[in-house]
Design a protein around this motif. Structure first.
Motif, PDB file in Angstrom:
ATOM      1  N   SER A   1      -0.255   2.933   5.235  1.00 53.28           N
ATOM      2  CA  SER A   1      -0.280   1.471   5.394  1.00 53.28           C
ATOM      3  C   SER A   1       0.662   1.110   6.538  1.00 53.28           C
ATOM      4  CB  SER A   1       0.170   0.783   4.105  1.00 53.28           C
ATOM      5  OG  SER A   1       0.248  -0.618   4.302  1.00 53.28           O
TER       6      SER A   1
ATOM      7  N   GLN B   1       2.263  -2.040   9.080  1.00 54.56           N
ATOM      8  CA  GLN B   1       2.501  -3.448   9.390  1.00 54.56           C
ATOM      9  C   GLN B   1       3.064  -3.546  10.799  1.00 54.56           C
ATOM     10  OE1 GLN B   1       4.984  -5.279   6.407  1.00 54.56           O
ATOM     11  NE2 GLN B   1       3.237  -5.708   5.091  1.00 54.56           N
TER      12      GLN B   1
ATOM     13  N   SER C   1      -0.052  -6.934   8.251  1.00 55.86           N
ATOM     14  CA  SER C   1      -0.750  -5.709   7.904  1.00 55.86           C
ATOM     15  C   SER C   1      -1.936  -5.490   8.845  1.00 55.86           C
ATOM     16  CB  SER C   1      -1.251  -5.776   6.457  1.00 55.86           C
ATOM     17  OG  SER C   1      -1.960  -4.602   6.125  1.00 55.86           O
TER      18      SER C   1
ATOM     19  N   ARG D   1      -4.758  -0.108   6.590  1.00 55.57           N
ATOM     20  CA  ARG D   1      -4.603   0.453   5.248  1.00 55.57           C
ATOM     21  C   ARG D   1      -5.771   1.400   5.019  1.00 55.57           C
ATOM     22  NH1 ARG D   1      -1.409  -2.398   1.502  1.00 55.57           N
ATOM     23  NH2 ARG D   1      -2.755  -1.688  -0.185  1.00 55.57           N
TER      24      ARG D   1
END
Length: 351
Positions: free
Chosen positions: A262, A264, A269, A272
């Motif tokens: 994941s 950011q 974000s 994922r």
């Protein structure tokens, strides 16, 4: 010819009277049949009184009329006696028909009592239970449904990732190359998979709550440009002075086994999904990039062209590792120690 009405034949039937008069006149049935155009077998039935085997009355009355005229007998008397005998025969047939026979097709009456109602309810519940048990046994022995909507069996893409979209049975677990993926309440799943250059084999597996499983494989050929800058491992690098306009460029590479990642970028974000072994993803930020990995020791990072190594030494989850322009790499220091130093630095700044 003699007359039709005689006392000595008052108790005789119509057929007997006709036969007696015919024999008295010394006439055969063949002669009468030829003269009256009535078949001999019908004449024999008339004399034998076998009315139930004769054609309909309208024809029989015609036969009798011709027969009576041939023997010079009063036609009206003959027809009247025939109708009388026919009526008597019908009444006798009705009397011989048992009442039970006429009622055998009637529906029997059912009285609903508490006992009957209890039996009916019991049978219904047993039937429902049997159907439920049969369905559950079928589910227990059957493999779950698994449909992969995309990608198709063998496909090629221009890019470094692909979305694996599909549906399975409700409450089933899905994994892609051994990496669990999220399945919603409808059994649908949508997972982004980062690919390595060339042929990538994806195995999608679904397992239901009974332990039955099904697996499907798809091959995806990926083609994309890599900008994975390599540095000299023997050089010492101190990253303390940077151009204010320099961006944070972080590259993630996965080794050995599929790993969930994941990312950011500047607090938002952007990625994922599961990355396959040897797959590479690059991320660019103005200030910082935050990384969460399902397998720390399988996740190799490169910051602004400098390979930092793995996120950790253990095959465990590591969360929210932040990379900025000010990240400093010290010679002969493990990356895990670097993270601890950065954490201590942040804590001092907060104080």
């Amino acid at each position: 010819m003699s007359g039709f009405v005689r006392k000595k034949v008052n108790s005789q039937t119509l057929g007997e009277k006709l036969q007696e008069i015919r024999k008295t006149a010394d006439v055969s049935l063949n002669e009468i049949a030829k003269a009256t155009k009535v078949q001999k077998k019908y004449l024999e039935m008339l004399e034998a009184g076998k009315h139930d085997r004769l054609p309909p009355d309208v024809y029989v009355k015609g036969f009798l009329t011709n027969y009576a005229k041939y023997l010079s007998i009063e036609v009206g008397d003959v027809i009247s006696l025939y109708e009388k005998e026919r009526g008597v025969a019908k009444n006798i047939k009705k009397l011989k028909t048992p009442k039970e026979t006429r009622k055998k097709f009637q529906m029997p009456s059912i009285t609903v009592t508490p006992k009957v109602l209890t039996i009916v309810l019991f049978v219904v519940f047993v039937g429902i239970g049997f159907v439920y048990f049969y369905r559950e046994v079928g589910k227990f022995s059957a493999a779950p449904r698994l449909v992969i909507a995309q990608p198709s069996g063998n496909s090629s893409i221009e890019g470094s990732s692909v979305d694996v979209v599909g549906i399975t049975d409700k409450d089933s677990k899905v994994s892609i190359n051994g990496q669990p993926v999220f399945v919603d309440e409808k059994g649908e799943f949508n997972e982004t998979i980062s690919l390595s250059q060339g042929i990538n084999e994806l195995e999608v597996k679904s397992e239901n709550r009974f332990g039955n499983e099904v697996a499907k494989k798809v091959r995806v050929s990926a083609s994309y440009d890599t900008q994975f800058a390599q540095s000299d491992d023997n050089d010492e690098k101190v990253m303390g002075v940077h151009d204010e306009n320099e961006k944070v460029v972080l590259e993630i590479k996965i080794i050995d086994s599929p790993t969930w990642i994941s990312i950011q970028v500047d607090g938002e974000s952007t990625h994922r999904g599961t990355m396959l072994p040897n797959s590479v993803q690059s991320f660019e930020a103005e200030e910082k990039v935050s990384v969460t990995s399902g397998k720390a020791n399988k996740t190799i990072v490169t910051l602004n062209g400098n390979e930092l190594g793995s996120l950790g030494e253990a095959t465990s989850v590591i969360r929210d590792v932040v990379f900025t322009r000010e990240t400093t790499i010290m010679p002969e220091s493990s990356f895990s120690q670097l993270l601890e130093d950065d954490k201590e630095k942040e804590e001092k700044e907060d104080e």
